[in-house]
Write an enzyme that holds these catalytic residues in place. Structure first.
Site, mmCIF file in Angstrom:
data_model
loop_
_atom_site.group_PDB
_atom_site.id
_atom_site.type_symbol
_atom_site.label_atom_id
_atom_site.label_comp_id
_atom_site.label_asym_id
_atom_site.label_seq_id
_atom_site.Cartn_x
_atom_site.Cartn_y
_atom_site.Cartn_z
ATOM 1 N N LYS A 30 -3.435 4.057 -6.994
ATOM 2 C CA LYS A 30 -3.552 3.060 -5.927
ATOM 3 C C LYS A 30 -4.862 2.280 -6.077
ATOM 4 C CE LYS A 30 -0.722 5.726 -2.647
ATOM 5 N NZ LYS A 30 -0.738 6.590 -1.444
ATOM 6 N N ASN A 176 -5.670 7.896 -0.469
ATOM 7 C CA ASN A 176 -5.524 9.143 -1.221
ATOM 8 C C ASN A 176 -5.317 8.918 -2.721
ATOM 9 O OD1 ASN A 176 -2.966 8.152 -1.062
ATOM 10 N ND2 ASN A 176 -2.126 9.811 0.166
ATOM 11 N N GLU A 190 12.130 4.717 -7.973
ATOM 12 C CA GLU A 190 10.811 4.128 -8.268
ATOM 13 C C GLU A 190 10.688 3.707 -9.733
ATOM 14 O OE1 GLU A 190 8.202 7.148 -6.705
ATOM 15 O OE2 GLU A 190 8.855 6.760 -4.649
HETATM 16 N N1 UDP Z 1 0.272 7.968 5.097
HETATM 17 C C1 UDP Z 1 -0.660 7.720 6.094
HETATM 18 N N2 UDP Z 1 -0.629 8.475 7.243
HETATM 19 C C2 UDP Z 1 0.252 9.477 7.412
HETATM 20 C C3 UDP Z 1 1.191 9.743 6.389
HETATM 21 C C4 UDP Z 1 1.186 8.967 5.237
HETATM 22 O O1 UDP Z 1 -1.504 6.838 5.975
HETATM 23 O O2 UDP Z 1 0.188 10.161 8.436
HETATM 24 C C5 UDP Z 1 0.258 7.135 3.863
HETATM 25 C C6 UDP Z 1 -0.479 7.825 2.688
HETATM 26 O O3 UDP Z 1 -1.203 6.831 1.960
HETATM 27 C C7 UDP Z 1 0.668 8.383 1.871
HETATM 28 C C8 UDP Z 1 1.748 7.311 2.088
HETATM 29 O O4 UDP Z 1 1.570 6.882 3.441
HETATM 30 O O5 UDP Z 1 0.332 8.569 0.518
HETATM 31 C C9 UDP Z 1 3.170 7.771 1.879
HETATM 32 O O6 UDP Z 1 3.404 8.931 2.647
HETATM 33 P P1 UDP Z 1 4.171 10.199 2.059
HETATM 34 O O7 UDP Z 1 4.515 11.063 3.202
HETATM 35 O O8 UDP Z 1 5.289 9.762 1.184
HETATM 36 O O9 UDP Z 1 3.025 10.938 1.207
HETATM 37 P P2 UDP Z 1 2.836 11.153 -0.363
HETATM 38 O O10 UDP Z 1 4.209 11.303 -0.963
HETATM 39 O O11 UDP Z 1 2.100 9.951 -0.888
HETATM 40 O O12 UDP Z 1 2.021 12.405 -0.515
#
Ligand code: UDP
Ligand code: MG
Length: 212
Positions: A30, A176, A190
């Site tokens: 990112k 993250n 994707e």
């Molecule tokens: N995210 C956030 N707040 C939350 C949950 C998710 O800002 O409470 C953002 C975070 O950047 C995350 C993305 O949304 O990486 C996608 O969420 P997902 O649950 O798919 O997490 P990931 O698969 O990236 O671990």
């Protein structure tokens, strides 16, 4: 090394057998990962684990591209919303004070909106990783979605410390560093969303015969 010609009509589905060593997943460094100069370290962690980079490029995505990357489903929104609410509760904060609602789907939609802001801030590095149970292996290397919960030794746990309670109060997403497909369905979508078949390469790493 050969270009991988994919016949999209005969594309494998989630139910077809894929040898564990040939599994593919999608990874995105990112904008914060790129701006902090972490691309090399991240690639190196995948390579050292024995995973193979079979496609790689830098892209400045549009908001539409980002929206189509993430699912547009109530399940996905409510999953994000419920995890956010849980985390707020655990830290003695009321999610409704900051989101203006307790509705998990609406919270999830707001987070997706912020993902649109975040991932269009600058270039990202997109890649396809192939290797032993690549989806699960890469997720383990990446670590927990919330950096504060991510274990040391994981990419998020070593390089970031953000939380939803800090981020969402500032009306932004949790920073993250990296995205990785969460399951086979996401990986298939994707990979096709970010890469054309001509951009994917098939080759044998010189250490494969020693490792497996
Ligand atoms: N995210 C956030 N707040 C939350 C949950 C998710 O800002 O409470 C953002 C975070 O950047 C995350 C993305 O949304 O990486 C996608 O969420 P997902 O649950 O798919 O997490 P990931 O698969 O990236 O671990
Ligand atoms: Mg995800």
């Amino acid at each position: 090394m050969v270009r991988k010609k994919q016949n999209l009509k005969n594309k494998k589905t989630a139910l077809d057998f894929i040898h564990p060593l040939h599994e593919r997943t999608f990874v995105l460094v990112k904008p914060d990962g790129l701006l902090r100069g972490l691309v090399g370290d991240i690639l190196s962690r995948f390579e050292k684990r024995g995973l193979k980079i079979i496609a790689l490029k830098m892209v400045w995505p549009t908001r539409e591209h980002v929206y189509k990357h993430y699912p547009e489903s109530e399940d996905w929104f409510s999953n994000i919303g419920s995890r956010t609410s849980e985390f707020f509760k655990e830290h003695n904060m009321r999610v409704e004070d900051h989101f203006g609602t307790k509705d998990e789907v609406r919270i999830g939609r707001k987070v997706k909106d912020w993902l649109g802001d975040y991932l269009t801030q600058g270039p990202v590095v997109a890649m396809i990783i192939q290797g032993m149970h690549a989806i699960k292996t890469v997720r383990k290397l990446v670590g927990h979605t919330y950096p504060i919960e991510a274990l040391p030794g994981t990419i998020r746990g070593d390089f970031s410390v953000d939380t939803p309670t800090a981020a969402n109060v500032e009306k932004r997403v949790v920073k993250n560093i990296i995205h990785a497909s969460g399951n086979l369905k996401e990986a298939e979508h994707e990979i096709e969303h970010w890469f054309s078949p001509e951009e994917i390469y098939s080759y044998k790493r010189s250490d494969e015969s020693t490792m497996f």
